[in-house]
Design an enzyme around this catalytic site. Structure first.
Site, PDB file in Angstrom:
ATOM      1  N   LEU A  37      64.096 -13.642  22.101  1.00 17.03           N
ATOM      2  CA  LEU A  37      63.472 -12.324  22.159  1.00 17.03           C
ATOM      3  C   LEU A  37      64.158 -11.430  21.134  1.00 17.03           C
ATOM      4  O   LEU A  37      65.387 -11.351  21.086  1.00 17.03           O
ATOM      5  CB  LEU A  37      63.632 -11.745  23.569  1.00 17.03           C
ATOM      6  N   ASP A  38      63.369 -10.766  20.281  1.00 18.42           N
ATOM      7  CA  ASP A  38      63.930  -9.902  19.232  1.00 18.42           C
ATOM      8  C   ASP A  38      64.810  -8.804  19.831  1.00 18.42           C
ATOM      9  O   ASP A  38      64.559  -8.352  20.954  1.00 18.42           O
ATOM     10  CB  ASP A  38      62.812  -9.253  18.418  1.00 18.42           C
ATOM     11  N   PRO A  39      65.812  -8.333  19.097  1.00 19.52           N
ATOM     12  CA  PRO A  39      66.679  -7.255  19.602  1.00 19.52           C
ATOM     13  C   PRO A  39      65.907  -6.013  20.039  1.00 19.52           C
ATOM     14  O   PRO A  39      66.264  -5.366  21.022  1.00 19.52           O
ATOM     15  CB  PRO A  39      67.590  -6.950  18.410  1.00 19.52           C
ATOM     16  N   ALA A  41      62.987  -5.861  21.287  1.00 19.82           N
ATOM     17  CA  ALA A  41      62.116  -6.133  22.428  1.00 19.82           C
ATOM     18  C   ALA A  41      62.926  -6.136  23.718  1.00 19.82           C
ATOM     19  O   ALA A  41      64.127  -6.388  23.719  1.00 19.82           O
ATOM     20  CB  ALA A  41      61.414  -7.473  22.243  1.00 19.82           C
ATOM     21  N   ARG A 174      54.798  -9.377  16.316  1.00 15.07           N
ATOM     22  CA  ARG A 174      54.966  -8.549  15.107  1.00 15.07           C
ATOM     23  C   ARG A 174      53.933  -8.917  14.050  1.00 15.07           C
ATOM     24  O   ARG A 174      53.409  -8.059  13.331  1.00 15.07           O
ATOM     25  CB  ARG A 174      56.374  -8.718  14.542  1.00 15.07           C
TER      26      ARG A 174
END
Length: 293
Positions: A37-39, A41, A174
């Site tokens: 999971l992206d930072p 998010a 994204r």
């Protein structure tokens, strides 16, 4: 300790940050996660502890998100964490126009991942190459989006769209935001992202790191049992003698038509033994989780 933790990742933390923190909190080395999971998010980040790390590969791959797309802005990272490439007001863009474009993003689609991502090209991660300023052509990948439902629309110079997205593994939200903006030549970027479901875990049942620390201090924390996270797989029970042979790596003949991976249990104790694969009526060991003697 072994099993799973349904972690609600906070904003700004990488998935690796969460794993490192949990190793200290739980005093365990064997901690892993499913689905990076992206930072920027937040939301569901399934965590495996102890022997359950061996089961990560068997978790279901479906995911769901609540995403906010901002039109009129394009960034280097395809979210608000990157540098702005273009910024142009697009007050004239309407929700009805946007709705007509959404079906092209549903189903099996070809998607080019963001240049700032963990995907490897020629053995190097894209975000490492991007940070060095290296320009590289990112190949498109086939991903699957099951549904996109509109939740809200906010008008303005830079209108925003809230959507609920259900998709398969490897889908970049994204990239959907970027490509949706490209349809209208306005630019688009991801303004916010919450993962509401991942690999069988839901946001409503998740724990923050603070919640977890409180439960650990109170002595009330119990991880999700290892097999409970694998309910997507059918189950097979074996009597003691067959269970022992199976745990020793032997194949067991069964009169079953089921094909594919299954959860395996000992009949007398209902102990979860591991993951097997049924092929032509034969149960083949894939991963022995709890061997019996």
């Amino acid at each position: 300790m072994q099993g799973f933790i349904n972690l609600n990742k906070q904003f700004g933390w990488t998935s690796h940050d969460c794993v490192a923190r949990l190793r200290k909190m739980l005093r365990l080395k064997r901690v892993g996660h499913a689905g990076t999971l992206d930072p920027a998010a937040t939301g569901v980040l399934p965590i495996a502890v102890g022997k359950a790390t061996r089961l990560l590969q068997y978790l279901p791959s479906d995911k769901a998100y609540k995403a906010t797309v901002r039109f009129g802005v394009q960034t280097t990272t395809d979210d608000l964490q990157g540098e702005i490439i273009t910024s142009q007001p697009c007050r004239g863009l309407s929700l009805s126009e946007v709705k007509t474009a959404l079906p092209q993003f549903i189903g099996k689609i070809e998607q080019i991942p963001p240049i700032y991502s963990a995907i490897q090209v020629e053995g190097k991660r894209l975000y490492d190459l991007a940070r060095k300023g290296e320009i590289i052509e990112v190949p498109a990948r086939t991903v699957e989006v099951f549904s996109i439902d509109v939740l809200d629309w906010r008008e303005g110079d830079f209108p925003e769209l809230d959507v609920a997205i259900a998709c398969g593994s490897g889908t970049y939200i994204r990239a959907i935001a970027r490509d949706l903006g490209a349809v209208f030549h306005t630019g688009g970027t991801l303004a916010a992202l919450i993962r509401t479901h991942s690999s069988g875990f839901n946001l409503t049942d998740s724990l923050t790191l603070t919640d977890l620390e409180t439960q650990l201090q109170a002595g009330t924390f119990e991880p999700t049992p290892a097999d409970a996270a694998l309910q997507c797989l059918p189950s097979v029970t074996l009597p003691s003698i067959s269970a022992q042979k199976w745990c020793q790596g032997q194949r067991i003949e069964l009169n079953l038509e089921t094909i594919g991976k299954v959860r395996v249990y000992q009949a007398e104790t209902n102990i979860f033994l591991g993951i097997g694969e049924l092929q032509a009526g034969v149960l083949i060991p894939q991963m022995v989780f709890e061997p019996i003697s």
